[in-house]
Design an enzyme around this catalytic site. Structure first.
Site, mmCIF file in Angstrom:
data_model
loop_
_atom_site.group_PDB
_atom_site.id
_atom_site.type_symbol
_atom_site.label_atom_id
_atom_site.label_comp_id
_atom_site.label_asym_id
_atom_site.label_seq_id
_atom_site.Cartn_x
_atom_site.Cartn_y
_atom_site.Cartn_z
ATOM 1 N N VAL A 92 40.087 41.423 30.082
ATOM 2 C CA VAL A 92 40.706 43.130 31.623
ATOM 3 C C VAL A 92 40.856 42.461 32.505
ATOM 4 O O VAL A 92 39.652 42.406 33.403
ATOM 5 C CB VAL A 92 40.296 43.900 31.333
ATOM 6 C CG1 VAL A 92 41.049 45.502 31.682
ATOM 7 C CG2 VAL A 92 40.056 44.194 29.458
ATOM 8 N N CYS A 93 42.469 42.557 32.956
ATOM 9 C CA CYS A 93 42.846 42.884 34.536
ATOM 10 C C CYS A 93 43.580 43.391 35.216
ATOM 11 O O CYS A 93 44.262 45.144 34.373
ATOM 12 C CB CYS A 93 43.120 41.290 35.387
ATOM 13 S SG CYS A 93 44.384 40.612 34.420
ATOM 14 N N GLY A 94 43.649 43.691 36.037
ATOM 15 C CA GLY A 94 44.385 44.599 36.704
ATOM 16 C C GLY A 94 46.109 44.505 36.187
ATOM 17 O O GLY A 94 46.568 45.859 35.318
ATOM 18 N N VAL A 100 44.521 47.054 32.601
ATOM 19 C CA VAL A 100 43.373 48.589 33.100
ATOM 20 C C VAL A 100 44.426 49.080 31.772
ATOM 21 O O VAL A 100 43.587 50.318 31.055
ATOM 22 C CB VAL A 100 43.417 48.259 34.568
ATOM 23 C CG1 VAL A 100 44.039 49.226 34.858
ATOM 24 C CG2 VAL A 100 42.279 49.435 33.812
#
Lengths: 104, 157
Positions: free
Chosen positions: A11-13, A44
């Site tokens: 998971v990232c921005g 996210v």
């Protein structure tokens, strides 16, 4: 018997940068460890719906605070200080597999 | 089609020893190169800074290294990359990885087209020697020469 497939969610921005890098490095880590797994990367915003189906969540320490509250309480999480460090990722993955997924 | 990092990171998209005082100014300097090349709109920078303020400094990926990027819906015209180094390192508020003095920025119109360049950027920056080469380069040409040299042979994670 077919080996269990480990489902990992990075998971990232916005699902375009660090989570894709984690996916690339982790696929190499899993191959080295001889573990059968699928790595997905996501943002996210979309992670909430996907997290219940993942065995493990991976994210960067820089970003962990931003998603901590959205992660189901019982879900194993790996956080990486340096997402380019294959050794860090490999060591944490190996420890987690030993601890929680000994059937893999 | 997926493009190579060396094709995207032309000399005018590399600025060395840029003088900034804050992380916002560092990202602005990196994104400005993307704007000047026609790759993104000003909206791209605003969207990135807004997102960092909302969810944290997700752009910091390794010690001293930031990868400025945000969503494909924030004024992106095409896949593009830039690289700046900072004369004075800045803090992003990530104790493990601050201060940052190498800032890559990229924009991607979808999830596929930038994959090769992103992979190459990660492969290149995995190696401390390459980061040192970026930090000590005196001209953009020298940075490109390091990239070309490194990718002469096939690389794997």
């Amino acid at each position: 018997m077919r080996k269990k497939c480990l489902k990992i969610l990075a998971v990232c921005g916005n699902g375009l940068g660090s989570s894709l890098i984690v996916k690339m490095i982790l696929e190499s880590v899993l191959a080295d460890l001889g573990v059968y797994g699928i790595v997905d990367s996501t943002s996210v915003a979309q992670a909430g719906g996907m997290m219940p189906f993942a065995d493990v969540i991976i994210t960067s320490t820089a970003f962990y605070k931003g998603i901590e509250s959205a992660i189901p309480a019982d879900k194993p999480v790996i956080t990486c200080k340096n997402i380019l460090d294959k050794e860090e990722l490999g060591r944490k993955m190996q420890e987690l597999i030993k601890e929680k997924f000994s059937d893999i | 089609m997926s493009k190579k990092l060396i094709d995207l990171l032309q000399e005018d998209l590399i600025h060395l020893n840029v003088e900034v005082n804050t992380w916002e100014e560092a990202l602005a300097a990196g994104v400005q190169l993307l704007i000047d090349s026609g790759g993104v709109e000003q909206q791209y920078l605003d969207g990135m800074i807004k997102m960092i303020k909302e969810i944290g400094p997700y752009v910091v990926i390794a010690p001293g290294l930031a990868l400025g990027h945000t969503g494909s819906d924030q004024g992106v015209h095409r896949t593009c990359f830039s690289l700046i180094t900072l004369k004075n390192p800045v803090n992003f508020g990530v104790p493990d990885n601050d201060p940052v003095d190498v800032v890559f920025c990229f924009a991607a119109p979808n999830k596929e087209e930038h994959m090769q360049a992103l992979r190459e950027m990660a492969l290149f920056c995995c190696d401390e020697l390459n980061l040192k080469a970026i930090r000590t380069a005196e001209t953009p040409k020298q940075v490109r020469e390091s990239l070309i040299k490194f990718f002469k042979e096939e690389k794997k994670f």
